[in-house]
Design an enzyme around this catalytic site. Structure first.
Site, PDB file in Angstrom:
ATOM      1  N   ASP A  31       6.898   3.586   8.579  1.00 59.81           N
ATOM      2  CA  ASP A  31       5.885   4.643   8.706  1.00 59.81           C
ATOM      3  C   ASP A  31       4.875   4.294   9.809  1.00 59.81           C
ATOM      4  O   ASP A  31       4.367   5.184  10.492  1.00 59.81           O
ATOM      5  CB  ASP A  31       5.162   4.838   7.371  1.00 59.81           C
ATOM      6  CG  ASP A  31       4.513   6.213   7.253  1.00 59.81           C
ATOM      7  OD1 ASP A  31       4.796   7.067   8.108  1.00 59.81           O
ATOM      8  OD2 ASP A  31       3.725   6.417   6.322  1.00 59.81           O
ATOM      9  N   HIS A  65       1.931   6.044  -2.271  1.00 60.14           N
ATOM     10  CA  HIS A  65       1.960   5.886  -0.810  1.00 60.14           C
ATOM     11  C   HIS A  65       0.737   6.617  -0.263  1.00 60.14           C
ATOM     12  O   HIS A  65       0.695   7.848  -0.256  1.00 60.14           O
ATOM     13  CB  HIS A  65       3.267   6.493  -0.267  1.00 60.14           C
ATOM     14  CG  HIS A  65       3.370   6.453   1.223  1.00 60.14           C
ATOM     15  ND1 HIS A  65       3.992   5.413   1.897  1.00 60.14           N
ATOM     16  CD2 HIS A  65       2.932   7.301   2.185  1.00 60.14           C
ATOM     17  CE1 HIS A  65       3.942   5.638   3.199  1.00 60.14           C
ATOM     18  NE2 HIS A  65       3.300   6.788   3.413  1.00 60.14           N
ATOM     19  N   HIS A  94      -2.445   7.386   2.512  1.00 61.19           N
ATOM     20  CA  HIS A  94      -2.942   7.352   3.897  1.00 61.19           C
ATOM     21  C   HIS A  94      -4.465   7.360   3.869  1.00 61.19           C
ATOM     22  O   HIS A  94      -5.081   7.918   2.966  1.00 61.19           O
ATOM     23  CB  HIS A  94      -2.384   8.543   4.689  1.00 61.19           C
ATOM     24  CG  HIS A  94      -0.992   8.305   5.178  1.00 61.19           C
ATOM     25  ND1 HIS A  94      -0.654   8.284   6.507  1.00 61.19           N
ATOM     26  CD2 HIS A  94       0.152   8.039   4.496  1.00 61.19           C
ATOM     27  CE1 HIS A  94       0.638   8.031   6.634  1.00 61.19           C
ATOM     28  NE2 HIS A  94       1.154   7.880   5.432  1.00 61.19           N
ATOM     29  N   CYS A 105      -1.355  10.305  11.655  1.00 66.66           N
ATOM     30  CA  CYS A 105      -0.958  11.495  10.911  1.00 66.66           C
ATOM     31  C   CYS A 105      -0.618  12.581  11.917  1.00 66.66           C
ATOM     32  O   CYS A 105      -1.441  12.918  12.760  1.00 66.66           O
ATOM     33  CB  CYS A 105      -2.120  11.930  10.019  1.00 66.66           C
ATOM     34  SG  CYS A 105      -1.846  13.524   9.258  1.00 66.66           S
ATOM     35  N   ASN A 138      -1.747   4.757   7.529  1.00 62.12           N
ATOM     36  CA  ASN A 138      -1.526   4.256   6.171  1.00 62.12           C
ATOM     37  C   ASN A 138      -2.722   3.420   5.734  1.00 62.12           C
ATOM     38  O   ASN A 138      -3.477   2.896   6.549  1.00 62.12           O
ATOM     39  CB  ASN A 138      -0.283   3.357   6.154  1.00 62.12           C
ATOM     40  CG  ASN A 138       1.010   4.142   6.299  1.00 62.12           C
ATOM     41  OD1 ASN A 138       1.568   4.613   5.329  1.00 62.12           O
ATOM     42  ND2 ASN A 138       1.471   4.291   7.530  1.00 62.12           N
TER      43      ASN A 138
END
Lengths: 319, 319
Positions: free
Chosen positions: B27, B220, B222, B253, B262
């Site tokens: 990611d 998960h 951000h 993002c 993240n």
């Protein structure tokens, strides 16, 4: 009968809602190399006020030769006094500073007590007992010459000390109790060097909430280790109703060069709103204030995520 | 009798302790302009492993022409396989990618289901039901050719969608249930665009914990709006035991240019330890890994407070 000061405290710091204090012009400027001139500071206040901020810590009564950033503290107090419904707090670290502060329109005088004997001696050259003694004299001074001014006793290093390490929560609670007995209207616990995690904050907040009864207490958090917002959330979950923050997270840490400063005010507003604590503060308006502040302090790093991302646009993010 | 896969899941994701997944190489690299070469990625893994990290998401099976940063995903899987006790996860967004992943030593295959129909169509050109169907086919494929590989179904936009806005928690819970029924070994809820505050995270975490019974679920998060660590704390308080993060908070993002990515892995380690969740991860070792990563991606911003301040030196900060 309720005293003038008690009535004022209940109005300025109601127990049943969240109050956010913007300390950028005081703690945020403590260590900066460049700082805004008086006009830029006024504009900063005006814009924050337009965004809904009502509680401002605006400076310290310190020797202007060593702290030129606070030379205009009286003008700042007057600038806040000109704003509808706004409340100003100033820091006074000794009797002389407190006398000066009493002669202004400042609504609140902040005294600092260290949670540890080691930090108290190193930072203020006095014992913790002497620091509590100053709180008592400031409260007496207030009763004599300026009833209604709020006396705020902030307990530095409440969650760990850069000199002596771990701080027993009982020490903080005892000092808080002594400060209240000495005449402080409100006490605060400060994570001055950002040592705490949310569990520690939650535990001490619950104990302070119990100790303070029907008056709120203040949490003053630094984001030195990235825990600022998580710690604020833990405080809110455990009775904290007054939180400090600074625009853009201004205010580094003297014991951790280059580290982040106070918890970011803008992000704190977002946090409170998502948790269902209404702040009446508008993030777009804060962005305008930040623009002024950044423009007047080009050498400083401004932190914060909301300033980059904005609030979610396509859903109601306020709980 | 417990299946090979169930036994492996219990070993890789025990329910009674916290597991941190480092997703920087997947990611974290999704949107970058420059990325580490294969040797630098290997060094990143080796140093993180030396610091105690055991769970790595290392890449995606995507066309190398469009995603050159993942062209060496097979080498990354092999690099993790060479590290004692380490576990690798790879992303597969379609059947072809899953087939390719099955042929590697990867310990886990991650599929993505969107929480909203709108995002599912826009991002993957398929319905949510079709995405759950892919999870089922991947699980069947695994049973047939690679028993023991963990199938992970991540639910994107679980806390708010950049396209459709608010997301009913029931939709996330229903999808999580469907994914488990389809054969997923573990499900995760992702705050893909960083819309959530801790209250929302806590509520859905508690519900997911109940739904998943004796198997853990993944959060998960951000940090797009600065709530990452506070959200992780709320998750931990409400049963979340597996959390993703990326070294230096890598991974922007796509819907908020310039925004943070993240949740920062280093800060997440500090948080967990202060809350009494042992991670067996050493922050000094992580700093060494970060140095490698920063040196190999000079155009990228690395976030995180611990990297600047370090952990408190004069007190036990682990709860």
């Amino acid at each position: 009968m309720m005293s003038t000061t008690d009535a004022r405290r209940e109005r300025i710091y109601p127990a049943n809602r969240v109050t956010l204090r913007e300390v950028g012009l005081r703690d945020g400027l403590q260590l900066v190399k460049t700082f805004p001139d008086t006009d830029a500071k006024r504009e900063w206040l005006v814009r924050e006020h337009a965004a809904g901020v009502r509680h401002f810590e605006v400076g310290s009564f310190l020797p202007a030769s060593r702290f030129p950033q606070f030379a205009d503290v009286r003008e700042m107090v007057d600038a806040v006094a000109a704003l509808e419904g706004a409340h100003s707090a100033v820091l006074a670290l000794n009797e002389r500073g407190a006398e000066d502060a009493m002669a202004t329109a400042a609504g609140e005088i902040v005294c600092v007590v260290s949670a540890t004997e080691e930090h108290s001696q190193a930072n203020m050259r006095r014992s913790r007992a002497e620091a509590v003694g100053l709180v008592r004299r400031v409260a007496e001074m207030r009763d004599a010459v300026a009833p209604g001014k709020i006396v705020n006793a902030g307990i530095a290093m409440s969650f760990g000390c850069s000199i002596s390490g771990a701080v027993p929560p009982e020490d903080v609670l005892r000092l808080a109790e002594e400060c209240l007995a000495a005449g402080a209207d409100i006490v605060g616990a400060a994570d001055t060097v950002g040592y705490a995690g949310p569990k520690q904050i939650g535990t001490l907040s619950a104990a302070l909430d119990k100790l303070c009864g029907d008056r709120p207490f203040i949490l003053h958090l630094h984001d030195t280790r990235g825990m600022g917002i998580a710690n604020a959330a833990a405080g809110l979950d455990n009775g904290a109703r007054v939180l400090d923050g600074s625009l853009g997270g201004l205010g580094g840490c003297p014991f951790a060069p280059g580290a982040t400063g106070n918890v970011v005010f803008e992000d704190l507003v977002f946090l409170c709103e998502t948790m269902g604590f209404g702040t009446d503060i508008d993030l777009t308006g804060l962005a305008a204030a930040r623009q002024v502040a950044e423009g007047s302090m080009t050498g400083e790093v401004f932190y914060g995520a909301l300033a980059k991302s904005g609030a979610p646009q396509n859903m109601e993010w306020r709980a």
